[in-house]
Design an enzyme around this catalytic site. Structure first.
Site, mmCIF file in Angstrom:
data_model
loop_
_atom_site.group_PDB
_atom_site.id
_atom_site.type_symbol
_atom_site.label_atom_id
_atom_site.label_comp_id
_atom_site.label_asym_id
_atom_site.label_seq_id
_atom_site.Cartn_x
_atom_site.Cartn_y
_atom_site.Cartn_z
ATOM 1 N N SER A 54 -2.888 5.512 -6.723
ATOM 2 C CA SER A 54 -2.256 4.645 -7.803
ATOM 3 C C SER A 54 -4.054 4.400 -8.021
ATOM 4 O O SER A 54 -5.113 3.656 -6.808
ATOM 5 C CB SER A 54 -2.055 3.232 -6.683
ATOM 6 O OG SER A 54 -1.741 1.714 -7.828
ATOM 7 N N LYS A 82 -4.028 1.839 -12.889
ATOM 8 C CA LYS A 82 -3.756 0.564 -13.703
ATOM 9 C C LYS A 82 -4.640 -0.482 -14.973
ATOM 10 O O LYS A 82 -5.615 0.827 -15.231
ATOM 11 C CB LYS A 82 -4.669 -0.467 -12.324
ATOM 12 C CG LYS A 82 -4.750 -0.572 -11.278
ATOM 13 C CD LYS A 82 -2.822 -1.461 -11.119
ATOM 14 C CE LYS A 82 -2.858 -0.813 -9.449
ATOM 15 N NZ LYS A 82 -1.908 -1.781 -9.051
ATOM 16 N N LYS A 142 -1.246 6.974 -10.811
ATOM 17 C CA LYS A 142 -1.271 6.059 -11.789
ATOM 18 C C LYS A 142 -2.030 5.143 -11.760
ATOM 19 O O LYS A 142 -2.492 4.846 -11.153
ATOM 20 C CB LYS A 142 0.009 4.493 -10.338
ATOM 21 C CG LYS A 142 0.209 3.467 -10.818
ATOM 22 C CD LYS A 142 1.256 2.053 -9.661
ATOM 23 C CE LYS A 142 0.867 1.346 -9.452
ATOM 24 N NZ LYS A 142 1.130 0.735 -8.433
ATOM 25 N N LYS A 180 8.875 -2.144 -2.122
ATOM 26 C CA LYS A 180 7.513 -2.151 -1.391
ATOM 27 C C LYS A 180 8.517 -2.627 -0.211
ATOM 28 O O LYS A 180 8.837 -3.724 -0.270
ATOM 29 C CB LYS A 180 6.467 -3.031 -1.616
ATOM 30 C CG LYS A 180 5.722 -2.425 -2.769
ATOM 31 C CD LYS A 180 4.652 -2.997 -3.032
ATOM 32 C CE LYS A 180 3.785 -2.473 -3.774
ATOM 33 N NZ LYS A 180 2.740 -3.536 -4.704
ATOM 34 N N ASP A 233 7.654 -4.837 -10.192
ATOM 35 C CA ASP A 233 6.883 -4.570 -8.956
ATOM 36 C C ASP A 233 7.393 -6.061 -8.310
ATOM 37 O O ASP A 233 8.124 -6.469 -7.400
ATOM 38 C CB ASP A 233 5.546 -4.008 -8.840
ATOM 39 C CG ASP A 233 4.809 -4.186 -7.555
ATOM 40 O OD1 ASP A 233 5.141 -4.960 -6.643
ATOM 41 O OD2 ASP A 233 3.267 -3.466 -7.683
ATOM 42 N N ASP A 247 0.528 0.721 -14.639
ATOM 43 C CA ASP A 247 0.362 -0.819 -13.751
ATOM 44 C C ASP A 247 -0.790 -1.873 -14.326
ATOM 45 O O ASP A 247 -1.392 -1.404 -14.364
ATOM 46 C CB ASP A 247 1.040 -0.552 -12.058
ATOM 47 C CG ASP A 247 1.112 -1.545 -11.498
ATOM 48 O OD1 ASP A 247 1.794 -2.555 -11.774
ATOM 49 O OD2 ASP A 247 0.804 -1.222 -10.246
ATOM 50 N N GLU A 296 4.506 -0.820 -15.166
ATOM 51 C CA GLU A 296 4.577 -0.559 -14.942
ATOM 52 C C GLU A 296 4.775 -2.920 -14.541
ATOM 53 O O GLU A 296 3.499 -2.801 -14.779
ATOM 54 C CB GLU A 296 4.292 -0.733 -12.512
ATOM 55 C CG GLU A 296 4.570 -1.275 -11.444
ATOM 56 C CD GLU A 296 3.590 -0.658 -10.401
ATOM 57 O OE1 GLU A 296 3.536 0.719 -10.575
ATOM 58 O OE2 GLU A 296 3.566 -1.466 -9.158
ATOM 59 N N GLY A 308 3.392 0.320 -2.750
ATOM 60 C CA GLY A 308 1.903 0.393 -1.730
ATOM 61 C C GLY A 308 1.834 -0.733 -0.803
ATOM 62 O O GLY A 308 1.248 -1.107 -2.784
HETATM 63 O O1 OSB Z 1 0.492 -3.442 -7.872
HETATM 64 O O2 OSB Z 1 0.809 -1.824 -7.031
HETATM 65 C C1 OSB Z 1 0.606 -3.068 -6.992
HETATM 66 C C2 OSB Z 1 -2.216 -2.702 -4.339
HETATM 67 C C3 OSB Z 1 -2.796 -4.561 -3.843
HETATM 68 C C4 OSB Z 1 -1.562 -4.724 -4.558
HETATM 69 C C5 OSB Z 1 -0.583 -4.458 -5.886
HETATM 70 C C6 OSB Z 1 -0.707 -2.873 -6.070
HETATM 71 C C7 OSB Z 1 -1.255 -1.976 -4.995
HETATM 72 C C8 OSB Z 1 -1.785 -0.918 -5.451
HETATM 73 C C9 OSB Z 1 -1.639 0.098 -4.394
HETATM 74 O O3 OSB Z 1 -1.063 -0.492 -7.087
HETATM 75 C C10 OSB Z 1 -1.011 1.475 -3.928
HETATM 76 C C11 OSB Z 1 -1.087 1.669 -2.902
HETATM 77 O O4 OSB Z 1 -1.997 2.204 -2.885
HETATM 78 O O5 OSB Z 1 -0.870 1.585 -1.548
HETATM 79 MG MG MG Z 2 2.709 -2.635 -8.965
#
Ligand code: OSB
Ligand code: MG
Length: 384
Positions: free
Chosen positions: A151, A179, A177, A278, A254, A204, A229, A306
């Site tokens: 991500s 952002k 993924k 999660k 999520d 996301d 997402e 995560g």
């Molecule tokens: O939205 O999935 C999310 C990390 C912190 C808070 C929200 C998110 C995330 C990630 C990273 O996308 C996930 C990871 O690499 O652990």
């Molecule tokens: Mg997310």
């Protein structure tokens, strides 16, 4: 859909019995990230998390809380979780209870599912270690390795994002993924697709858009994304369902999903065609098993998200992904992508095919390194 009878069927995990509990400590740790991580609603330069340490039966169980110090991703914070864990959850736990009984008792406490997962995870680790089995065995998972995913946080320019993805693809990550947020979306995704026409790709938004942005979001349909997402607000099932009717790309939820009831509502309404599970957000492993079973019965693909966890929480996510219900690669990346130094050994690494090997030791299967724990602990308190 799962019927009530099917839902009543238990999971072997519920039968795990808690040994007499000795010392209990709650720590607040802070580890610097390799680079800042930005999502539409927050930027973090380090991972700050509560860690629960529970002794019993000559072994030690660990539970990491996924709540951040701030309420910018979810409502819970490290401070609220500390309050709920110390004042309300731990007092409910007694030796000899099963994990299923603990779960039932925890229902008396409303919400606060990140706090619940912290205690549950530590107890599950303790039970697995007392039995001498790896966590995935207690969960009934059979995979020996799991696919990786990465991500990538918001970047300054599309070119910078493409560069990050080049490195991730070279490493062997199975899917990427990115952002997105308003003003950093179509151009970024277009640049990535231009360079990588075929990689499994998803975006996301962490709730940055409004339903009125539907026509703009529909421009993403051109790029063959696996999913978008959480485009809309953190608890909004109704408008996600309305948005899905206007988009070809599947929507994935999520932060809207706090528990099984949320998963049922979101799926039934049609706003959650793919689910980001999660375990640390939904109250732990037992609730995750219920959500996995329900999603499978609805034909909804699930993947493990995560929270940039330290090696403690990451190990739990890895064990959980040994279950067949996970049908897509998750957000589980190598340790070095997050930290120069983690709390545990060994670190998570990708094999030559971009997979992550599941730890074979008992419980979470990774060892907390005492020196490092001490080095990164901001505060600690002995609770029992
Ligand atoms: O939205 O999935 C999310 C990390 C912190 C808070 C929200 C998110 C995330 C990630 C990273 O996308 C996930 C990871 O690499 O652990
Ligand atoms: Mg997310």
């Amino acid at each position: 859909m799962t019927g009530p009878a099917e839902e009543a069927a238990g999971f072997p995990l519920e039968a795990g019995r808690i040994p007499a509990i000795g010392r209990v400590d709650l720590l607040l740790v802070r580890l610097p990230f390799v680079q800042p991580f930005s999502i539409s609603s927050a930027t973090w330069t380090c991972k700050e998390a509560l860690v629960l340490r529970v002794e019993g039966d000559g072994v030690v169980g660990w539970g990491e809380c996924v709540a951040d110090p701030d309420p910018f991703y979810a409502a819970e914070t490290t401070t609220s979780a500390r309050h709920i864990v110390t004042e309300f959850l731990l007092p409910l736990v007694e030796a000899g209870m099963t994990l299923g009984e603990v779960d039932t008792r925890f229902q008396h406490v409303r919400g606060n599912r990140m706090a619940k997962a912290t205690v549950e995870n530590a107890l599950v680790d303790l039970v697995a270690k007392a039995r001498g089995v790896p966590l995935h065995e207690l969960l009934g998972g059979t995979r020996r390795r799991i696919p990786s995913g990465i991500s990538l946080g918001l970047q300054e320019t599309p070119a910078a994002l493409v560069k990050e993805i080049e490195a991730a693809v070279a490493k062997g990550y199975h899917r990427v993924k990115v952002k997105v947020k308003r003003g950093k979306d179509v151009d970024y995704v277009a640049a990535v697709r231009d360079r990588f026409p075929d990689i499994p790709l998803m975006a996301d938004a962490n709730g940055d858009y409004r339903l009125q942005d539907a026509a703009h979001l529909a421009r993403l349909d051109a790029f063959g994304l696996t999913m978008i997402e959480q485009p809309l607000s953190y608890s909004d099932f109704y408008e996600h369902a309305a948005l899905q009717k206007l988009l070809a790309t599947p929507l994935c939820l999520d932060e809207s999903i706090h528990d099984l009831a949320d998963a049922k509502a979101a799926i039934a309404l049609g706003g959650c065609r793919i689910l980001n599970l999660k375990q640390g957000r939904v109250g732990g492993l037992l609730e995750s098993l219920r959500i996995l079973r329900h999603a499978a019965s609805c034909g909804v693909p699930v993947w493990s998200g995560g929270m940039d966890e330290t090696g403690i929480g990451r190990a739990v996510n890895i064990h959980l992904q040994t279950l067949d219900g996970f049908t897509l690669p998750g957000d589980t990346s190598e340790t070095s992508r997050y930290f120069h130094e983690d709390l545990v050994e060994p670190p998570v690494v990708l094999d030559g095919e971009g997979f992550i090997e599941v730890p074979r030791g008992t419980g979470i299967g990774v060892e907390v390194v005492p020196d490092r724990l001490q080095k990164y602990t901001l505060r600690s308190e002995r609770l029992r």
